[in-house]
Structures are given as structure tokens and as C-alpha cells.
Motif scaffolding. Structure first.
Motif, mmCIF file in Angstrom:
data_model
loop_
_atom_site.group_PDB
_atom_site.id
_atom_site.type_symbol
_atom_site.label_atom_id
_atom_site.label_comp_id
_atom_site.label_asym_id
_atom_site.label_seq_id
_atom_site.Cartn_x
_atom_site.Cartn_y
_atom_site.Cartn_z
ATOM 1 N N VAL A 126 1.095 -1.105 0.233
ATOM 2 C CA VAL A 126 0.337 0.003 -0.059
ATOM 3 C C VAL A 126 0.705 1.496 0.357
ATOM 4 N N LEU A 127 1.676 1.344 0.369
ATOM 5 C CA LEU A 127 3.036 2.590 1.226
ATOM 6 C C LEU A 127 3.848 2.969 -0.677
ATOM 7 N N MET A 128 4.035 1.542 -0.998
ATOM 8 C CA MET A 128 4.579 1.702 -2.464
ATOM 9 C C MET A 128 3.790 1.892 -3.775
ATOM 10 N N ALA A 129 2.524 1.761 -3.530
ATOM 11 C CA ALA A 129 1.610 2.347 -4.409
ATOM 12 C C ALA A 129 1.037 3.941 -4.350
ATOM 13 N N GLY A 130 0.814 4.239 -2.914
ATOM 14 C CA GLY A 130 0.819 5.388 -2.899
ATOM 15 C C GLY A 130 2.332 6.660 -3.082
ATOM 16 N N PHE A 131 2.800 6.005 -2.872
ATOM 17 C CA PHE A 131 4.475 6.014 -3.168
ATOM 18 C C PHE A 131 4.258 6.852 -5.204
ATOM 19 N N GLY A 132 3.960 5.178 -5.235
ATOM 20 C CA GLY A 132 4.173 5.504 -7.282
ATOM 21 C C GLY A 132 2.441 6.287 -7.352
ATOM 22 N N PHE A 133 2.138 6.451 -6.838
ATOM 23 C CA PHE A 133 0.988 7.190 -7.291
ATOM 24 C C PHE A 133 0.885 9.126 -6.958
ATOM 25 N N SER A 134 2.095 9.285 -6.062
ATOM 26 C CA SER A 134 1.912 10.465 -5.873
ATOM 27 C C SER A 134 2.684 11.668 -7.421
ATOM 28 N N PHE A 135 3.429 10.169 -8.051
ATOM 29 C CA PHE A 135 4.279 11.430 -9.317
ATOM 30 C C PHE A 135 3.241 11.559 -10.427
ATOM 31 N N MET A 136 1.709 11.196 -10.345
ATOM 32 C CA MET A 136 0.700 10.630 -11.269
ATOM 33 C C MET A 136 -0.095 12.249 -11.854
#
Length: 136
Positions: A126-136
């Protein structure tokens, strides 16, 4: 996607806090601790229960600190935040989540008793997904 990112970071923080509550306020030793000792064919001495309770409460405090830190670091992220600001919640999660995942998974493999390592994998994802979405 910024709001999705924050929601995922907050979700991971909440999951971490719920796990903290389990170890801070739940019964210790846990059922899986007891199952491991029983599977070993020995009785759990009182001092061992005291040691597990002490370590479990310390783990709960560390999980609580991590959950609060993840929340506070995520709350600092803005649309124009740099890489490091976006990475802070993930770093907190990795620092506590990786050892929990690795060592409890290893313990499960050695004893054959199911441990909660899967929860930390989900929270890290979930944290990694949040990190990924933070750049979109």
C-alpha cells in the motif's frame, strides 16, 4: 492521483496503528507464540511469557510511532513536493516493515506456525502504491 496517493499513505498509517493496538493492548503472548511453544513440546514458563509480553509491547510502541510518522510525513506532501518528501512515509514503512516481514516469515518457515508477516507485506505494498501514485 495526488489524493489517491495520500489516501493510500493514510491507509497504511492506519493499518500500522491498528497493528500497534494489537500488540499494545492485546493479550500477549499471542496464540501463534503459544502454538510454537506447544509444537516444540514444552510448556511456556512464566518468565518466557513475561519476556514475550515485554517485547510485544515494545513492538507495539514502535508500530505506533511508525504509523503516526507515516501519517505526519504523508500530511506534509503537496503537489509540488520533491522526491525525498514523497519518499519519507515509504522509508518509515520499510525501516519497520522489512525486518518484521523477513524475520516473521522465517519464523513461520522454521516452525510451521502461521505468523502475521503477510500483514506487513500488504502494508508495504500500500505504501509503495501510494508512492507510485504520488508522481501521477
Amino acid at each position: 492521483m495526488y489524493s489517491v496517493s495520500l489516501a493510500l499513505y493514510y491507509l497504511a498509517a492506519l493499518g500500522c496503528i491498528f497493528m500497534a493496538a494489537r500488540y499494545l493492548f492485546g493479550s500477549l503472548p499471542t496464540n501463534y507464540h503459544k502454538d510454537m511453544v506447544q509444537k516444540a513440546g514444552v510448556e511456556m514458563p512464566e518468565i518466557f511469557e513475561t519476556i514475550l509480553m515485554s517485547h510485544g509491547r515494545a513492538l507495539g510502541a514502535a508500530l505506533l510511532a511508525s504509523g503516526v510518522s507515516i501519517y505526519l510525513f504523508a500530511d506534509m506532501i503537496e503537489l509540488d513536493s520533491n522526491f525525498i518528501v514523497r519518499l519519507r512515509p515509504v522509508l518509515v514503512g520499510l525501516i519497520i516493515g522489512m525486518p518484521i516481514t523477513v524475520y516473521t516469515k522465517r519464523l513461520e518457515e522454521q516452525t510451521g506456525v502461521q505468523t502475521p508477516w503477510r500483514v506487513s507485506v500488504v502494508l508495504l505494498a500500500v505504501l509503495m502504491a501510494g508512492f507510485g501514485f504520488s508522481f501521477m
